[in-house]
Scaffold this motif. Structure first.
Motif, PDB file in Angstrom:
ATOM      1  N   ALA A   1     -40.170-108.810  74.659  1.00 11.43           N
ATOM      2  CA  ALA A   1     -40.768-107.787  75.290  1.00 11.43           C
ATOM      3  C   ALA A   1     -40.361-107.424  76.834  1.00 11.43           C
ATOM      4  N   LEU A   2     -39.818-108.480  77.593  1.00 11.01           N
ATOM      5  CA  LEU A   2     -39.411-108.328  78.904  1.00 11.01           C
ATOM      6  C   LEU A   2     -37.704-108.316  78.868  1.00 11.01           C
ATOM      7  N   PHE A   3     -37.248-108.937  78.064  1.00  7.90           N
ATOM      8  CA  PHE A   3     -35.858-109.041  78.187  1.00  7.90           C
ATOM      9  C   PHE A   3     -34.922-108.715  76.981  1.00  7.90           C
ATOM     10  N   GLY A   4     -35.586-108.569  75.793  1.00  9.79           N
ATOM     11  CA  GLY A   4     -34.955-108.056  74.679  1.00  9.79           C
ATOM     12  C   GLY A   4     -34.794-109.348  73.885  1.00  9.79           C
ATOM     13  N   ASN A   5     -34.083-108.968  72.617  1.00  8.59           N
ATOM     14  CA  ASN A   5     -34.087-110.204  71.789  1.00  8.59           C
ATOM     15  C   ASN A   5     -32.688-110.886  71.886  1.00  8.59           C
ATOM     16  N   LEU A   6     -32.611-111.573  72.987  1.00 12.50           N
ATOM     17  CA  LEU A   6     -31.686-112.751  73.405  1.00 12.50           C
ATOM     18  C   LEU A   6     -31.956-113.922  73.165  1.00 12.50           C
ATOM     19  N   TYR A   7     -30.896-114.545  72.356  1.00  9.39           N
ATOM     20  CA  TYR A   7     -30.821-115.712  71.750  1.00  9.39           C
ATOM     21  C   TYR A   7     -31.496-116.894  72.516  1.00  9.39           C
ATOM     22  N   TRP A   8     -30.781-117.248  73.793  1.00  9.37           N
ATOM     23  CA  TRP A   8     -31.124-118.440  74.573  1.00  9.37           C
ATOM     24  C   TRP A   8     -32.425-118.131  75.402  1.00  9.37           C
ATOM     25  N   LEU A   9     -32.616-116.708  75.682  1.00  3.93           N
ATOM     26  CA  LEU A   9     -34.020-116.428  76.254  1.00  3.93           C
ATOM     27  C   LEU A   9     -35.261-116.642  75.438  1.00  3.93           C
ATOM     28  N   SER A  10     -35.037-116.402  74.019  1.00 11.95           N
ATOM     29  CA  SER A  10     -35.808-116.610  73.191  1.00 11.95           C
ATOM     30  C   SER A  10     -36.272-118.129  73.002  1.00 11.95           C
ATOM     31  N   VAL A  11     -35.091-118.702  72.891  1.00 15.68           N
ATOM     32  CA  VAL A  11     -35.349-120.509  72.672  1.00 15.68           C
ATOM     33  C   VAL A  11     -36.218-120.946  73.925  1.00 15.68           C
ATOM     34  N   PHE A  12     -35.654-120.654  75.313  1.00 13.83           N
ATOM     35  CA  PHE A  12     -36.351-121.082  76.543  1.00 13.83           C
ATOM     36  C   PHE A  12     -37.930-120.667  76.394  1.00 13.83           C
ATOM     37  N   GLY A  13     -37.969-119.382  75.912  1.00 15.14           N
ATOM     38  CA  GLY A  13     -39.538-119.031  75.897  1.00 15.14           C
ATOM     39  C   GLY A  13     -40.252-119.338  75.034  1.00 15.14           C
ATOM     40  N   ALA A  14     -39.673-119.924  73.779  1.00 18.72           N
ATOM     41  CA  ALA A  14     -40.628-120.611  72.757  1.00 18.72           C
ATOM     42  C   ALA A  14     -40.901-121.781  73.464  1.00 18.72           C
TER      43      ALA A  14
ATOM     44  N   ALA B   1     -37.252-124.540  66.397  1.00 17.96           N
ATOM     45  CA  ALA B   1     -37.359-124.190  64.890  1.00 17.96           C
ATOM     46  C   ALA B   1     -38.066-122.655  65.106  1.00 17.96           C
ATOM     47  N   THR B   2     -39.096-122.510  65.914  1.00 15.90           N
ATOM     48  CA  THR B   2     -39.769-121.174  65.911  1.00 15.90           C
ATOM     49  C   THR B   2     -38.972-120.155  66.677  1.00 15.90           C
ATOM     50  N   ALA B   3     -38.215-120.638  67.391  1.00 17.21           N
ATOM     51  CA  ALA B   3     -37.395-119.388  68.091  1.00 17.21           C
ATOM     52  C   ALA B   3     -36.380-118.903  67.281  1.00 17.21           C
ATOM     53  N   ILE B   4     -35.653-120.029  66.293  1.00 13.64           N
ATOM     54  CA  ILE B   4     -34.793-119.402  65.399  1.00 13.64           C
ATOM     55  C   ILE B   4     -35.143-118.830  64.269  1.00 13.64           C
ATOM     56  N   THR B   5     -36.172-119.129  63.511  1.00 11.04           N
ATOM     57  CA  THR B   5     -36.756-118.457  62.472  1.00 11.04           C
ATOM     58  C   THR B   5     -38.061-117.599  62.504  1.00 11.04           C
ATOM     59  N   GLY B   6     -38.715-117.881  63.725  1.00  8.02           N
ATOM     60  CA  GLY B   6     -40.120-117.463  63.564  1.00  8.02           C
ATOM     61  C   GLY B   6     -40.920-118.525  63.031  1.00  8.02           C
ATOM     62  N   PRO B   7     -42.223-118.332  63.133  1.00 12.27           N
ATOM     63  CA  PRO B   7     -43.208-119.591  62.765  1.00 12.27           C
ATOM     64  C   PRO B   7     -43.384-119.804  61.267  1.00 12.27           C
ATOM     65  N   ILE B   8     -42.919-121.183  60.985  1.00 14.38           N
ATOM     66  CA  ILE B   8     -43.236-121.420  59.598  1.00 14.38           C
ATOM     67  C   ILE B   8     -43.859-122.541  59.410  1.00 14.38           C
ATOM     68  N   ALA B   9     -45.037-122.183  58.908  1.00 16.82           N
ATOM     69  CA  ALA B   9     -46.259-122.925  58.781  1.00 16.82           C
ATOM     70  C   ALA B   9     -46.208-124.080  57.845  1.00 16.82           C
ATOM     71  N   PHE B  10     -46.946-125.296  58.060  1.00 19.16           N
ATOM     72  CA  PHE B  10     -47.436-126.221  57.033  1.00 19.16           C
ATOM     73  C   PHE B  10     -46.306-127.209  56.638  1.00 19.16           C
ATOM     74  N   ILE B  11     -45.176-127.025  57.043  1.00 21.31           N
ATOM     75  CA  ILE B  11     -44.009-127.900  56.770  1.00 21.31           C
ATOM     76  C   ILE B  11     -44.309-129.204  57.512  1.00 21.31           C
ATOM     77  N   ALA B  12     -44.532-129.209  59.022  1.00 22.29           N
ATOM     78  CA  ALA B  12     -44.949-130.109  59.931  1.00 22.29           C
ATOM     79  C   ALA B  12     -46.217-130.866  59.489  1.00 22.29           C
ATOM     80  N   LEU B  13     -47.165-130.013  58.844  1.00 23.67           N
ATOM     81  CA  LEU B  13     -48.487-130.603  58.376  1.00 23.67           C
ATOM     82  C   LEU B  13     -48.337-131.568  57.099  1.00 23.67           C
ATOM     83  N   ALA B  14     -47.535-130.890  56.244  1.00 23.78           N
ATOM     84  CA  ALA B  14     -47.350-131.775  54.624  1.00 23.78           C
ATOM     85  C   ALA B  14     -46.246-132.842  55.009  1.00 23.78           C
ATOM     86  N   ALA B  15     -45.057-132.636  55.571  1.00 25.90           N
ATOM     87  CA  ALA B  15     -44.146-133.559  55.471  1.00 25.90           C
ATOM     88  C   ALA B  15     -44.439-135.077  55.820  1.00 25.90           C
TER      89      ALA B  15
END
Length: 324
Positions: free
Chosen positions: A105-118, A245-259
């Motif tokens: 929302a603030l800086f656009g869809n920039l890769y490293w800023l998304s990782v840092f924000g996550a 992981a969330t910054a790259i793909t978006g939230p992926i649920a239940f892998i961390a719970l089940a694995a």
């Protein structure tokens, strides 16, 4: 360690899925001769691009990000000493999602800023859970309940934020929030791999201290472990793995719970293994992504939709078993 049978079966299934992901699909129906040409580098340019640029990068992302989520889940379940204590339940991945949304929302869809924000968003949600759950110590059950409350609050904020930004930004956020490996490229996964490898190495270096914390704070302190410092360090590593992981793909649920729980049963062990959790996490995400690519003819579903569908069933089973 895993039994010989369990390890062999897991490795065989992983290898089978790797080959199926690379060589099976609508763009290429590869027979044995085609596969041999691809391995030798003598296939057509189109086949090489499809297999080595598109599919191999997506395959690598599934294995690496699945391993990151598996290790993150193992860390949190060890810290709270409860199989429900994963980033999905305690809201740390939702906090990472919040950080990415604010970054977009603030800086656009920039890769490293998304990782840092996550990472910042995940740490912020973890800090909130840590503060509100503290009451002369940290009860695993209290951490989970507070985490669910923080997760619900952040989810509401995320929805408000999505409705408040421009239509283009909202559409970008909506597509990303489904949790998908579509459009994965080497330029996106390689930097994330470097970060994930660093954090996984940190997790393994802290493994002995984590095992001591499982014995209780008093016992760990008596054995010379700085309880709060170790817990905060493990918390940071676990949140960072989920956030990347969330910054790259978006939230992926239940892998961390089940694995971690599946790995624990494969090992027939009372404790959670980081290595086995990483292996099972990668296998679970690879399996879910293969299903997402081929279950619906003519289109590819977001892998997050598959993990939520399968993970919801697993969560019901886990709650019923814990209730008994």
């Amino acid at each position: 360690m895993m039994s010989h049978y369990s390890k062999s079966f897991t490795l065989f299934l992983t290898l089978f899925l790797i080959l199926a992901t690379l060589f099976f699909g609508k763009h290429i129906v590869a027979n044995g001769e085609d596969i041999l040409l691809l391995i030798k580098g003598e296939a057509t340019p189109y086949q090489s691009i499809v297999v080595w640029q598109w599919r191999a990068s997506r395959l690598s992302a599934a294995l690496i990000l699945g391993a990151a989520l598996g290790v993150s889940g193992a860390i949190f379940q060890s810290l709270v000493r409860n199989p429900l204590g994963s980033p999905d339940i305690t809201g740390f991945n939702v906090g990472a999602f919040t950080g990415v949304l604010l970054s977009i929302a603030l800086f656009g869809n920039l890769y490293w800023l998304s990782v840092f924000g996550a990472i910042l968003g995940g740490l912020f949600s973890a800090l909130l859970v840590y503060i509100f759950a503290y009451k002369g110590g940290h009860s695993g059950f209290r951490l989970i309940i507070v985490g669910i409350a923080i997760s619900a609050t952040l989810s509401a904020f995320n929805q408000w934020l999505t409705l408040s930004v421009s239509l283009e930004t909202a559409m970008t956020a909506a597509l990303w929030s489904a949790g998908t490996l579509n459009g994965m490229t080497w330029s996106r996964i390689l930097p994330a791999t470097a970060l994930i490898v660093v954090f996984i190495i940190c997790a393994f270096l802290l493994n002995t201290r984590m095992k001591l914390l499982e014995m209780g704070d008093d016992t760990a302190a008596a054995l010379g472990i700085s309880v709060n410092k170790t817990r905060l360090t493990l918390l940071f590593v676990g949140v960072a793995l989920t956030a990347v992981a969330t910054a790259i793909t978006g939230p992926i649920a239940f892998i961390a719970l089940a694995a971690p729980q599946i790995a624990k049963r494969l090992e027939n062990s009372a404790s959670i293994s980081l290595g086995a959790s990483a292996l099972v996490g990668g296998l679970l995400l690879l399996t879910a992504d293969f299903i997402a690519q081929h279950i619906w003819e003519g289109s590819t579903l977001p892998v997050g939709l598959i993990t939520v569908s399968l993970g919801g069933i697993y969560l019901v089973y886990l709650i019923i078993r814990e209730g008994k």
